[in-house]
Design an enzyme around this catalytic site. Sequence first.
Site, mmCIF file in Angstrom:
data_model
loop_
_atom_site.group_PDB
_atom_site.id
_atom_site.type_symbol
_atom_site.label_atom_id
_atom_site.label_comp_id
_atom_site.label_asym_id
_atom_site.label_seq_id
_atom_site.Cartn_x
_atom_site.Cartn_y
_atom_site.Cartn_z
ATOM 1 N N TYR A 299 3.843 -10.392 -5.844
ATOM 2 C CA TYR A 299 3.484 -9.978 -4.486
ATOM 3 C C TYR A 299 2.036 -10.335 -4.118
ATOM 4 O O TYR A 299 1.536 -9.929 -3.074
ATOM 5 C CB TYR A 299 3.726 -8.488 -4.284
ATOM 6 N N HIS B 230 0.822 -1.214 0.000
ATOM 7 C CA HIS B 230 0.000 0.000 0.000
ATOM 8 C C HIS B 230 0.857 1.266 0.000
ATOM 9 O O HIS B 230 0.341 2.367 -0.071
ATOM 10 C CB HIS B 230 -0.984 -0.029 1.171
ATOM 11 N N HIS C 201 -1.849 -13.333 -0.739
ATOM 12 C CA HIS C 201 -2.981 -13.377 0.197
ATOM 13 C C HIS C 201 -3.022 -14.664 1.012
ATOM 14 O O HIS C 201 -3.672 -14.715 2.051
ATOM 15 C CB HIS C 201 -4.291 -13.140 -0.563
HETATM 16 C C1 HEM Z 1 -7.146 -8.348 5.150
HETATM 17 C C2 HEM Z 1 -6.166 -8.123 4.334
HETATM 18 C C3 HEM Z 1 -6.309 -7.884 2.846
HETATM 19 C C4 HEM Z 1 -7.413 -7.612 2.108
HETATM 20 C C5 HEM Z 1 -8.848 -7.468 2.581
HETATM 21 C C6 HEM Z 1 -6.979 -7.467 0.731
HETATM 22 C C7 HEM Z 1 -7.805 -7.204 -0.342
HETATM 23 C C8 HEM Z 1 -7.395 -6.882 -1.603
HETATM 24 C C9 HEM Z 1 -8.248 -6.451 -2.674
HETATM 25 C C10 HEM Z 1 -9.773 -6.316 -2.598
HETATM 26 C C11 HEM Z 1 -7.466 -6.207 -3.749
HETATM 27 C C12 HEM Z 1 -7.903 -5.699 -5.119
HETATM 28 C C13 HEM Z 1 -8.327 -6.834 -6.002
HETATM 29 C C14 HEM Z 1 -8.553 -6.391 -7.425
HETATM 30 O O1 HEM Z 1 -9.592 -5.789 -7.698
HETATM 31 O O2 HEM Z 1 -7.698 -6.658 -8.264
HETATM 32 C C15 HEM Z 1 -6.110 -6.486 -3.368
HETATM 33 C C16 HEM Z 1 -5.037 -6.346 -4.182
HETATM 34 C C17 HEM Z 1 -3.777 -6.718 -3.839
HETATM 35 N N1 HEM Z 1 -3.368 -7.199 -2.620
HETATM 36 FE FE1 HEM Z 1 -4.480 -7.463 -0.978
HETATM 37 N N2 HEM Z 1 -5.636 -7.658 0.677
HETATM 38 C C18 HEM Z 1 -5.189 -7.912 1.942
HETATM 39 C C19 HEM Z 1 -3.902 -8.197 2.316
HETATM 40 C C20 HEM Z 1 -2.870 -8.331 1.448
HETATM 41 C C21 HEM Z 1 -1.607 -8.888 1.778
HETATM 42 C C22 HEM Z 1 -1.168 -9.448 3.140
HETATM 43 C C23 HEM Z 1 -0.862 -8.855 0.655
HETATM 44 C C24 HEM Z 1 0.538 -9.407 0.561
HETATM 45 C C25 HEM Z 1 1.448 -8.956 -0.239
HETATM 46 C C26 HEM Z 1 -1.656 -8.247 -0.413
HETATM 47 C C27 HEM Z 1 -1.248 -8.021 -1.710
HETATM 48 C C28 HEM Z 1 -2.036 -7.495 -2.710
HETATM 49 C C29 HEM Z 1 -1.557 -7.187 -4.055
HETATM 50 C C30 HEM Z 1 -0.137 -7.379 -4.594
HETATM 51 C C31 HEM Z 1 -2.651 -6.682 -4.755
HETATM 52 C C32 HEM Z 1 -2.664 -6.177 -6.198
HETATM 53 C C33 HEM Z 1 -2.548 -4.656 -6.224
HETATM 54 C C34 HEM Z 1 -2.588 -4.074 -7.620
HETATM 55 O O3 HEM Z 1 -3.482 -4.428 -8.401
HETATM 56 O O4 HEM Z 1 -1.737 -3.236 -7.947
HETATM 57 N N3 HEM Z 1 -2.884 -7.954 0.119
HETATM 58 N N4 HEM Z 1 -6.090 -6.907 -2.050
#
Ligand code: HEM
Length: 632
Positions: free
Chosen positions: A379, A157, A382
Amino acid sequence: MAFSFSLAAFIHPQLRHVVAKMSLFDTILFYVVHLLDKFDLWHRLPVLLGLAYLGLRRHLHQRYNLLRVGEVNGKKYDTEEFSYRTADGTCNHPADHLVGSHGTFFGRNMPPSTSSYGLLEPHPVTVATKLLERRKCTDCGSQFNMIACAWVQFMIHDWNDHMEDTEQVELRAPEDVAAGCPLKSFKFFKTRKLPTGSPDLKFGHLNSRTPWWDGSVIYGNNKEGMIRVRTFKDGKLRVSGDGLLEHDDNGIPISGDVRNNWAGFSLLQALFMKEHNAICDMLKEHYPEFDDEKLYRHARLITSAVIAKIHTLDWTIELVKTDTLVAGMRINWYGFLGKRIKDLLGPKFGPILSGLVGFKRPRDHGTPYSLTEEFVSVYRMHSLLPEKIVLRDLKSTTSEDKSLPIQEEIPMTEMIGKEGEKSLSKIGIEQMLVSMGHQSCGAATLWNYPTWMRNLVPHDIDGEERPDLVDMAALEIYRDRERGIPRYNEFRRNLLMIPISKWEDLTDDEEVIEALREVYGDDVEKLDLQVGLHAEKKIKGFAISETAFNIFLLIASRRLEADRFFTTNFNARTYTEKGFEWVNKTETLKDVIDRHFPEMTEKYMRCTSAFAVWNSDPNPRRYLPLYLRPAT
Ligand code: HEM
């Protein structure tokens, strides 16, 4: 002639074309790297030889895996005037004020996928159901805890998020798997795709976060974001009396980034906002003439460097826990000659001997800095998230090994979004931090994708809940395909790695092979990147796959060496004497925790790093100097 023919025959047939575009010098380096890859040897070599391999590999990636997407046509500007990190990431690259700023294109490490498989081939929901969804929670043992899991989201983030389109897509679960899916269909916004204006890579996607390592996760990605978090008094940020984040009238946290938050992530934001405020106090004491703006700007520089240093020297070392990588990450920051010599003589001897940090000018290897599409894909971790948070009872006395009895287990669904903020404020920062320290996080393997993420309420960019729930496991497969990320085998070829030719090359696990066959038949080219990364046999000590690691090898260095504030301007003049000292004296997350909670680690932590499980053994004392050690 005969010699060159026999050398060419030595190269894996699917990699022969890569040599064609290389200089003679690089071809020789590639032969060395390829030879070691063929025998799966580099990670078994003594530390110095392992480092040499990584140096060669990184050099090749810098030459052949940095692709420019779109032109950045910013202006030249006065770098002396902008000797601080701006709100939107402008004015970092010394000659172009727009490079790396909010809303610029993601770069690429390789050309978009050339495979002819369709977006739904095989169906993302089938892949999620048959290969990803958690059966039982597999954890990381004592290597990585829930602070480490929250930390990586804290970093993501800071660095990247894809801007979305206004058009939605709907995915419907195929009949044969629908019964096992919490959502039979779900809707989400397409990734926004824009023409780049360049003939090679015609389309690209925009990053809505500033890709620099600039702490935007707490400071925001633009002026409005920055205004939201600042008190405009003594340079400080808004933190609540209980040490956690403040909230607006809608219950949304006041912080630089509030999307898809959970309690652990908010906690780290609060901790580093406290760190920022402590730095403001220190600066004010030593430089009473500094006004609010000057205090803020310097504290931001210092806090961002502390975060980058912890990620480099503490988090990453726990992630890829081998002697070679301990040495490699320390060389990135301090150089081969080490901290003592660098502290004494400064960064005088170039990037290898004195480290990337403090080098006299930023280096981008001919491609303006951005983060890349492939970096985002590797990365996607999840599966590190558990099904529940195990709360420890801090009121009871610890046992000798600093274990604490369990007080309560809270489902992750109660720890995310607004509800998560409420839970965290009831638990409090100390109990949450210690509990996360004691809990191992999920492992990056197949059948370990959190079940609760298959019907997740996603947030918009302002942290508001969206009405359409998503199946994240399936969405991630779709996202990679939508963004033209090559599938696993093509991805490896593009990274100069030996591709697999049968499932047995990927894993020894019979059950996994059977499931892969069920979804992809015998077509290894069809294998999705995410599935391959999670199925791959891991190097001893590595919590991630080697394929993902090779992207890290390139980008982890790039985040430091391309940034003016970690190179030309990483000095006491820009950071202030006392600020520079603060960064130099902080090595690990434990140092930050000790600053804000003086008794916590003494009382509850046994292990060496705050990212390992706290009641596990500390690293054993080793007498042989690091560079002289054999393989781990
Ligand atoms: C409770 C914790 C978390 C929630 C609720 C969450 C939820 C989400 C959601 C909703 C998306 C966007 C999906 C989309 O529309 O493409 C996302 C993207 C992403 N998340 Fe998480 N996430 C969490 C924790 C993590 C963790 C621990 C990582 C570990 C690296 C991570 C890495 C990413 C990455 C790399 C993306 C893609 C971002 C992009 O498109 O540039 N997230 N996450």
